[in-house]
Design a protein around this motif. Sequence first.
Motif, PDB file in Angstrom:
ATOM      1  N   ARG A 185      46.452  64.586  20.127  1.00 30.95           N
ATOM      2  CA  ARG A 185      46.956  65.196  18.891  1.00 30.95           C
ATOM      3  C   ARG A 185      46.516  64.448  17.637  1.00 30.95           C
ATOM      4  O   ARG A 185      47.203  64.417  16.622  1.00 30.95           O
ATOM      5  CB  ARG A 185      48.484  65.319  18.933  1.00 30.95           C
ATOM      6  CG  ARG A 185      48.979  66.346  19.934  1.00 30.95           C
ATOM      7  CD  ARG A 185      50.478  66.457  19.954  1.00 30.95           C
ATOM      8  NE  ARG A 185      51.010  66.837  18.659  1.00 30.95           N
ATOM      9  CZ  ARG A 185      52.314  66.974  18.385  1.00 30.95           C
ATOM     10  NH1 ARG A 185      53.196  66.754  19.343  1.00 30.95           N
ATOM     11  NH2 ARG A 185      52.715  67.316  17.194  1.00 30.95           N
ATOM     12  N   GLN A 186      45.324  63.838  17.697  1.00 29.95           N
ATOM     13  CA  GLN A 186      44.745  63.248  16.494  1.00 29.95           C
ATOM     14  C   GLN A 186      44.089  64.381  15.704  1.00 29.95           C
ATOM     15  O   GLN A 186      43.154  65.029  16.170  1.00 29.95           O
ATOM     16  CB  GLN A 186      43.699  62.186  16.861  1.00 29.95           C
ATOM     17  CG  GLN A 186      44.284  60.917  17.432  1.00 29.95           C
ATOM     18  CD  GLN A 186      45.020  60.095  16.391  1.00 29.95           C
ATOM     19  OE1 GLN A 186      44.675  60.110  15.216  1.00 29.95           O
ATOM     20  NE2 GLN A 186      46.054  59.389  16.813  1.00 29.95           N
ATOM     21  N   ALA A 187      44.574  64.600  14.494  1.00 33.24           N
ATOM     22  CA  ALA A 187      44.125  65.760  13.707  1.00 33.24           C
ATOM     23  C   ALA A 187      42.617  65.743  13.476  1.00 33.24           C
ATOM     24  O   ALA A 187      41.951  66.784  13.590  1.00 33.24           O
ATOM     25  CB  ALA A 187      44.866  65.791  12.370  1.00 33.24           C
ATOM     26  N   ALA A 188      42.056  64.573  13.172  1.00 35.78           N
ATOM     27  CA  ALA A 188      40.614  64.493  12.885  1.00 35.78           C
ATOM     28  C   ALA A 188      39.790  64.848  14.118  1.00 35.78           C
ATOM     29  O   ALA A 188      38.761  65.530  14.015  1.00 35.78           O
ATOM     30  CB  ALA A 188      40.263  63.090  12.394  1.00 35.78           C
ATOM     31  N   ARG A 214      47.862  73.499  16.403  1.00 34.45           N
ATOM     32  CA  ARG A 214      49.007  73.936  15.601  1.00 34.45           C
ATOM     33  C   ARG A 214      50.071  72.830  15.524  1.00 34.45           C
ATOM     34  O   ARG A 214      50.651  72.593  14.459  1.00 34.45           O
ATOM     35  CB  ARG A 214      49.612  75.209  16.196  1.00 34.45           C
ATOM     36  CG  ARG A 214      50.641  75.860  15.283  1.00 34.45           C
ATOM     37  CD  ARG A 214      51.200  77.121  15.910  1.00 34.45           C
ATOM     38  NE  ARG A 214      50.280  78.229  15.885  1.00 34.45           N
ATOM     39  CZ  ARG A 214      50.060  78.984  14.800  1.00 34.45           C
ATOM     40  NH1 ARG A 214      50.679  78.728  13.672  1.00 34.45           N
ATOM     41  NH2 ARG A 214      49.233  80.012  14.879  1.00 34.45           N
ATOM     42  N   LYS A 215      50.315  72.136  16.646  1.00 35.08           N
ATOM     43  CA  LYS A 215      51.302  71.056  16.642  1.00 35.08           C
ATOM     44  C   LYS A 215      50.862  69.908  15.733  1.00 35.08           C
ATOM     45  O   LYS A 215      51.675  69.284  15.063  1.00 35.08           O
ATOM     46  CB  LYS A 215      51.524  70.534  18.067  1.00 35.08           C
ATOM     47  CG  LYS A 215      52.339  71.468  18.946  1.00 35.08           C
ATOM     48  CD  LYS A 215      52.559  70.863  20.322  1.00 35.08           C
ATOM     49  CE  LYS A 215      53.366  71.808  21.209  1.00 35.08           C
ATOM     50  NZ  LYS A 215      53.559  71.244  22.579  1.00 35.08           N
ATOM     51  N   ALA A 216      49.573  69.623  15.753  1.00 35.21           N
ATOM     52  CA  ALA A 216      49.054  68.520  14.935  1.00 35.21           C
ATOM     53  C   ALA A 216      48.817  68.925  13.490  1.00 35.21           C
ATOM     54  O   ALA A 216      48.450  68.092  12.664  1.00 35.21           O
ATOM     55  CB  ALA A 216      47.745  68.008  15.538  1.00 35.21           C
ATOM     56  N   LYS A 217      49.035  70.225  13.170  1.00 36.55           N
ATOM     57  CA  LYS A 217      48.865  70.743  11.805  1.00 36.55           C
ATOM     58  C   LYS A 217      47.469  70.426  11.265  1.00 36.55           C
ATOM     59  O   LYS A 217      47.303  69.899  10.170  1.00 36.55           O
ATOM     60  CB  LYS A 217      49.940  70.187  10.873  1.00 36.55           C
ATOM     61  CG  LYS A 217      51.355  70.591  11.280  1.00 36.55           C
ATOM     62  CD  LYS A 217      52.395  70.046  10.329  1.00 36.55           C
ATOM     63  CE  LYS A 217      53.795  70.492  10.752  1.00 36.55           C
ATOM     64  NZ  LYS A 217      54.847  69.946   9.858  1.00 36.55           N
TER      65      LYS A 217
END
Length: 402
Positions: A185-188, A214-217
């Motif tokens: 869940r690292q967004a990058a 979606r969880k990590a926005k």
Amino acid sequence: MRLRLLKALVFLLLAAGLLFLLWRGDGYLLIAYGTKTIEMTLWVAALAVVALYAVLWFARKVLLGSAEMVRRFREIFLFGSVERAQKRAATGMVDYLTGDWLEARKKLLRTLDKVEYPLANYIAAARSSFEMGDEAEADNILDKALTISNSELPVALTRARLHVQAQRYEEAINILKPIDIKMPRQAAVLDLMHHIYIAQKNWRALEDMFPAMRKAKVLSNIEFEALEQLLACEKMNALSEQVKSLLVAERLPALQALWKSYARSLQKNSAVINAYAEALATHYQDQEAEVLVRKALNNQWYDPLVNLYGRLQVKEIHSQVRTLETWLKHRPQDATLLRSMGRVMLRNQQWDLARDYFQRSMNLQACVETAMEMARLMEKMGDHKKSSDLYQQGLLLAEQKK
């Protein structure tokens, strides 16, 4: 702070005790070492101790100052001062941002051991080397960056981005997947992977990753909606290809099942409706597609649906014509709508009317589809020169569109 206060208090007590003893009498100090003795008054002994302390303190300061001076001279003459190095690193970053890769790499590499946080300089130097075509040097710099970084994430992301820039998508994914397992869940990481999957058109992998994104926005709400619509359209297109192996009677239930599985918001989206209607038309379900498209266009105008409507071959062609005429009353200057009307008239063998609608559409908007439709019509009407000219015009428009 407390230790200093304690030392000062002890010093004051000793000094006060010494002054008290000196005040009570002269006294004397006798130091005997073997056959030699040293005698002096207590006053002289006190002054000697103070003088010895002053000499030792001064000598210590001189030695420390000399070492610092030697260090600073060494930095200045061999490497440049820290201030100069930081300034050079800053100008190297400016060179990097403005695309002067050679100067950027040179300045950043020379100042790596002088800046407080060198990781950004390593990464910028590596990217500069890559832009210069020296991928081996870029890898070497990133290997060094990995040794001073507390986290492998920045270095891994940089390596992956360089592979993406070179369109080596599989290599980039092979770098990112282990990172995603170690640090989920690292967004990058998810954002870069989602761009790679779009470039690869790997819709299945992107759909599997969508909940984690979606969880990590990773994206904004608007971007998530657009991505969800894209996935829905591509899933419908993929199913449309898959059901070609089925009997014609079995294809419609499969398409309907997927359509019903979509959220209500997707079923109202024009692009998703268009994908479903295209799939229906591909598998000879024009009648059902006509109802769907007509209702959708009555709610929201969407050019691809208008274009599709003219290609639908329904049994009640007169009803289709009436629908198009109703829309034309409100949108007489719509080039796509005029082309659709021309197609229906052509299918109804009203060639003169079809030619007029195609011509009106061409006058409003030069389009490859319209030119090709009109070329075929002119060929049927026996005007081969006009047909040839229109084919040439269509090819020219197609070249300009590329």
